[in-house]
Write a protein that holds these residues in place. Structure first.
Motif, PDB file in Angstrom:
ATOM      1  N   ARG A  92       0.835  -1.206   0.000  1.00 48.27           N
ATOM      2  CA  ARG A  92       0.000   0.000   0.000  1.00 48.27           C
ATOM      3  C   ARG A  92       0.868   1.253   0.000  1.00 48.27           C
ATOM      4  O   ARG A  92       0.562   2.232  -0.695  1.00 48.27           O
ATOM      5  N   ALA A  93       1.947   1.241   0.774  1.00 45.15           N
ATOM      6  CA  ALA A  93       2.851   2.388   0.812  1.00 45.15           C
ATOM      7  C   ALA A  93       3.498   2.627  -0.545  1.00 45.15           C
ATOM      8  O   ALA A  93       3.792   3.768  -0.917  1.00 45.15           O
ATOM      9  N   ALA A  94       3.692   1.535  -1.298  1.00 47.15           N
ATOM     10  CA  ALA A  94       4.302   1.650  -2.624  1.00 47.15           C
ATOM     11  C   ALA A  94       3.271   1.927  -3.708  1.00 47.15           C
ATOM     12  O   ALA A  94       3.622   2.065  -4.878  1.00 47.15           O
ATOM     13  N   GLY A  95       1.992   1.987  -3.333  1.00 47.99           N
ATOM     14  CA  GLY A  95       0.948   2.288  -4.298  1.00 47.99           C
ATOM     15  C   GLY A  95       0.472   1.099  -5.106  1.00 47.99           C
ATOM     16  O   GLY A  95      -0.160   1.276  -6.154  1.00 47.99           O
ATOM     17  N   ASP A  96       0.739  -0.130  -4.612  1.00 52.88           N
ATOM     18  CA  ASP A  96       0.329  -1.324  -5.346  1.00 52.88           C
ATOM     19  C   ASP A  96      -0.892  -1.946  -4.656  1.00 52.88           C
ATOM     20  O   ASP A  96      -0.768  -2.835  -3.816  1.00 52.88           O
ATOM     21  N   GLY A  97      -2.082  -1.480  -5.032  1.00 52.95           N
ATOM     22  CA  GLY A  97      -3.310  -1.959  -4.423  1.00 52.95           C
ATOM     23  C   GLY A  97      -3.578  -3.436  -4.649  1.00 52.95           C
ATOM     24  O   GLY A  97      -3.948  -4.154  -3.704  1.00 52.95           O
ATOM     25  N   PRO A  98      -3.438  -3.947  -5.883  1.00 51.75           N
ATOM     26  CA  PRO A  98      -3.693  -5.367  -6.110  1.00 51.75           C
ATOM     27  C   PRO A  98      -2.814  -6.275  -5.264  1.00 51.75           C
ATOM     28  O   PRO A  98      -3.292  -7.283  -4.724  1.00 51.75           O
ATOM     29  N   LEU A  99      -1.541  -5.928  -5.119  1.00 49.74           N
ATOM     30  CA  LEU A  99      -0.645  -6.743  -4.307  1.00 49.74           C
ATOM     31  C   LEU A  99      -1.048  -6.680  -2.834  1.00 49.74           C
ATOM     32  O   LEU A  99      -1.035  -7.689  -2.130  1.00 49.74           O
ATOM     33  N   ALA A 100      -1.429  -5.493  -2.382  1.00 52.82           N
ATOM     34  CA  ALA A 100      -1.904  -5.353  -1.005  1.00 52.82           C
ATOM     35  C   ALA A 100      -3.158  -6.189  -0.780  1.00 52.82           C
ATOM     36  O   ALA A 100      -3.312  -6.848   0.257  1.00 52.82           O
ATOM     37  N   GLY A 101      -4.062  -6.194  -1.763  1.00 52.21           N
ATOM     38  CA  GLY A 101      -5.269  -6.999  -1.660  1.00 52.21           C
ATOM     39  C   GLY A 101      -4.961  -8.483  -1.593  1.00 52.21           C
ATOM     40  O   GLY A 101      -5.589  -9.220  -0.824  1.00 52.21           O
ATOM     41  N   SER A 102      -3.994  -8.934  -2.383  1.00 50.50           N
ATOM     42  CA  SER A 102      -3.602 -10.342  -2.364  1.00 50.50           C
ATOM     43  C   SER A 102      -3.059 -10.737  -1.000  1.00 50.50           C
ATOM     44  O   SER A 102      -3.350 -11.822  -0.482  1.00 50.50           O
ATOM     45  N   ALA A 103      -2.256  -9.857  -0.406  1.00 48.46           N
ATOM     46  CA  ALA A 103      -1.685 -10.138   0.908  1.00 48.46           C
ATOM     47  C   ALA A 103      -2.772 -10.195   1.975  1.00 48.46           C
ATOM     48  O   ALA A 103      -2.791 -11.095   2.823  1.00 48.46           O
ATOM     49  N   LEU A 104      -3.702  -9.246   1.931  1.00 47.22           N
ATOM     50  CA  LEU A 104      -4.794  -9.245   2.904  1.00 47.22           C
ATOM     51  C   LEU A 104      -5.665 -10.496   2.767  1.00 47.22           C
ATOM     52  O   LEU A 104      -6.234 -10.974   3.754  1.00 47.22           O
ATOM     53  N   ALA A 105      -5.764 -11.025   1.563  1.00 45.98           N
ATOM     54  CA  ALA A 105      -6.549 -12.232   1.350  1.00 45.98           C
ATOM     55  C   ALA A 105      -5.973 -13.400   2.140  1.00 45.98           C
ATOM     56  O   ALA A 105      -6.715 -14.258   2.642  1.00 45.98           O
ATOM     57  N   ILE A 106      -4.658 -13.449   2.269  1.00 47.53           N
ATOM     58  CA  ILE A 106      -4.029 -14.515   3.049  1.00 47.53           C
ATOM     59  C   ILE A 106      -4.402 -14.371   4.519  1.00 47.53           C
ATOM     60  O   ILE A 106      -4.732 -15.348   5.196  1.00 47.53           O
ATOM     61  N   ARG A 107      -4.367 -13.136   5.020  1.00 48.24           N
ATOM     62  CA  ARG A 107      -4.793 -12.915   6.413  1.00 48.24           C
ATOM     63  C   ARG A 107      -6.253 -13.341   6.593  1.00 48.24           C
ATOM     64  O   ARG A 107      -6.598 -13.989   7.585  1.00 48.24           O
ATOM     65  N   ALA A 108      -7.098 -12.999   5.640  1.00 48.89           N
ATOM     66  CA  ALA A 108      -8.513 -13.343   5.748  1.00 48.89           C
ATOM     67  C   ALA A 108      -8.717 -14.847   5.781  1.00 48.89           C
ATOM     68  O   ALA A 108      -9.589 -15.350   6.503  1.00 48.89           O
ATOM     69  N   ARG A 109      -7.926 -15.596   5.026  1.00 47.79           N
ATOM     70  CA  ARG A 109      -8.063 -17.053   5.006  1.00 47.79           C
ATOM     71  C   ARG A 109      -7.696 -17.661   6.360  1.00 47.79           C
ATOM     72  O   ARG A 109      -8.282 -18.658   6.782  1.00 47.79           O
ATOM     73  N   VAL A 110      -6.725 -17.064   7.034  1.00 49.64           N
ATOM     74  CA  VAL A 110      -6.374 -17.531   8.383  1.00 49.64           C
ATOM     75  C   VAL A 110      -7.512 -17.221   9.350  1.00 49.64           C
ATOM     76  O   VAL A 110      -7.965 -18.073  10.119  1.00 49.64           O
ATOM     77  N   VAL A 111      -7.985 -15.984   9.301  1.00 47.09           N
ATOM     78  CA  VAL A 111      -9.027 -15.533  10.216  1.00 47.09           C
ATOM     79  C   VAL A 111     -10.325 -16.301  10.005  1.00 47.09           C
ATOM     80  O   VAL A 111     -11.073 -16.567  10.960  1.00 47.09           O
ATOM     81  N   ARG A 112     -10.599 -16.686   8.764  1.00 45.20           N
ATOM     82  CA  ARG A 112     -11.853 -17.367   8.420  1.00 45.20           C
ATOM     83  C   ARG A 112     -12.088 -18.614   9.259  1.00 45.20           C
ATOM     84  O   ARG A 112     -13.234 -18.944   9.588  1.00 45.20           O
ATOM     85  N   GLN A 113     -11.039 -19.289   9.649  1.00 44.44           N
ATOM     86  CA  GLN A 113     -11.178 -20.521  10.420  1.00 44.44           C
ATOM     87  C   GLN A 113     -11.755 -20.268  11.807  1.00 44.44           C
ATOM     88  O   GLN A 113     -12.340 -21.170  12.418  1.00 44.44           O
ATOM     89  N   HIS A 114     -11.580 -19.048  12.294  1.00 38.72           N
ATOM     90  CA  HIS A 114     -12.043 -18.718  13.645  1.00 38.72           C
ATOM     91  C   HIS A 114     -13.218 -17.738  13.638  1.00 38.72           C
ATOM     92  O   HIS A 114     -14.090 -17.799  14.501  1.00 38.72           O
ATOM     93  N   SER A 115     -13.233 -16.842  12.650  1.00 41.46           N
ATOM     94  CA  SER A 115     -14.280 -15.837  12.588  1.00 41.46           C
ATOM     95  C   SER A 115     -14.585 -15.472  11.141  1.00 41.46           C
ATOM     96  O   SER A 115     -13.999 -14.530  10.585  1.00 41.46           O
ATOM     97  N   PRO A 116     -15.495 -16.210  10.501  1.00 39.01           N
ATOM     98  CA  PRO A 116     -15.852 -15.911   9.109  1.00 39.01           C
ATOM     99  C   PRO A 116     -16.347 -14.480   8.918  1.00 39.01           C
ATOM    100  O   PRO A 116     -16.107 -13.877   7.860  1.00 39.01           O
ATOM    101  N   ALA A 117     -17.026 -13.932   9.929  1.00 39.03           N
ATOM    102  CA  ALA A 117     -17.540 -12.565   9.801  1.00 39.03           C
ATOM    103  C   ALA A 117     -16.401 -11.565   9.669  1.00 39.03           C
ATOM    104  O   ALA A 117     -16.457 -10.639   8.846  1.00 39.03           O
ATOM    105  N   VAL A 118     -15.365 -11.737  10.480  1.00 39.80           N
ATOM    106  CA  VAL A 118     -14.204 -10.842  10.389  1.00 39.80           C
ATOM    107  C   VAL A 118     -13.477 -11.060   9.066  1.00 39.80           C
ATOM    108  O   VAL A 118     -12.997 -10.106   8.443  1.00 39.80           O
ATOM    109  N   ALA A 119     -13.403 -12.314   8.639  1.00 32.92           N
ATOM    110  CA  ALA A 119     -12.765 -12.613   7.356  1.00 32.92           C
ATOM    111  C   ALA A 119     -13.473 -11.886   6.215  1.00 32.92           C
ATOM    112  O   ALA A 119     -12.834 -11.383   5.287  1.00 32.92           O
TER     113      ALA A 119
END
Length: 311
Positions: free
Chosen positions: A104-131
């Protein structure tokens, strides 16, 4: 890999070093679905250190500094994906967060979105709503990119599936395919882990998995057939394994479950994974075995025993 000239004259050109780093990352991405995940991490760890330190030690500024930041974010996101597949979820979240922040600091939104998707996949196992909240943010950041299709099809659909929301899954799948249809062929890439492309094969597999999870296996079948056709001859071992496991689940989720078909696909997947053992495969085997017990009264005890050491 280390930057042996770090700390020297900042005017020294970093172009050749940058090209070398890109080449190493590109090779890791090409081999991601076939190489042992530990080897991928080993190859990227020194690259991660180099791409982090070069901008600071060389006192880089402007576009050159941003290029290094994007490269560091890409390396970090790839390491996050490998950590997730290894079952090291704490490391995956830490790496994904750093990748998203730097991208995000480098201005690359798609790459930032891809990275956040990995966090969401981890979180999904415990809290789908937060994911789902994270997926929403990731989709907005990713803009009109392959990453946005991936977030909708793999993360959002999977999160809705985790809470049994059939309508949510259907909507996420439709939205993902709408985004995919707007992408140029060059943005669709080949099946498997990627940072700047997303294959229809991956989306078809993700769609089938989510629909099967919410109990509409009949709707999942066409997607699964498409995924199998696109991935079968791809040479992408990890994706082929994932397709077999999805086929096993679908065989059990039908109105008339077929335990023999399910066992066949699960065994094929485990055989392929013997050369690339990973926690995610063992987790899928455990899940399919539990579904088999529920639907047919018989578990996949032999496959459970084989893959247990992979946790």
């Amino acid at each position: 890999m280390t930057d042996n000239t770090a700390g020297t004259d900042p005017r020294v050109d970093t172009g050749e070093l940058h090209d070398t780093c890109i080449q190493i990352l590109s090779e890791a991405l090409v081999n991601y679905e076939t190489a042992d995940l530990s080897d991928t991490i080993s190859a990227l760890t020194p690259l991660h250190q180099t791409t982090r330190t070069v901008p600071r030690t060389r006192r880089l500024r402007g576009a050159v500094a941003l290029d290094w930041m994007r490269l560091h974010a890409a390396v970090t996101a790839t390491m996050a994906g490998a950590a997730y597949d290894q079952g090291r979820h704490g490391d995956a979240v830490s790496l994904a967060d750093r990748a998203a922040t730097v991208a995000r600091a480098a201005g690359d939104g798609p790459l930032a979105g891809s990275a956040l998707a990995i966090r969401a996949r981890v979180v999904r196992q415990h809290s789908p709503a937060v994911a789902l909240q994270i997926a929403g943010a990731a989709g907005r950041i990713a803009g009109a990119s392959p990453a946005r299709a991936m977030v909708a099809g793999k993360v959002s659909a999977g999160s809705y599936a985790a809470v049994g929301d059939v309508a949510g899954v259907r909507q996420a799948v439709v939205r993902a395919w709408q985004i995919m249809e707007l992408l140029a062929p060059s943005a669709q890439g080949r099946p498997g882990f990627a940072l700047d492309t997303y294959s229809p094969a991956d989306l078809a597999l993700a769609s089938a998995e989510a629909l099967t999870t919410v109990g509409v296996a009949d709707e999942a079948e066409p997607y699964l057939e498409r995924a199998a056709a696109l991935i079968a001859d791809s040479g992408q071992t990890g994706m082929i394994i994932a397709v077999h496991m999805a086929q096993a689940r679908t065989a059990l989720a039908r109105n008339r479950p077929d335990p023999d078909e399910a066992a066949h696909h699960a065994a094929r997947a485990v055989t392929l994974a013997m050369h690339r053992p990973a926690q995610w495969v063992a987790r899928l085997v455990r899940d399919v075995s539990a579904l088999a017990a529920k639907r047919t009264g018989h578990q996949l005890d032999d496959l459970i025993a084989i893959t247990a050491p992979w946790f």
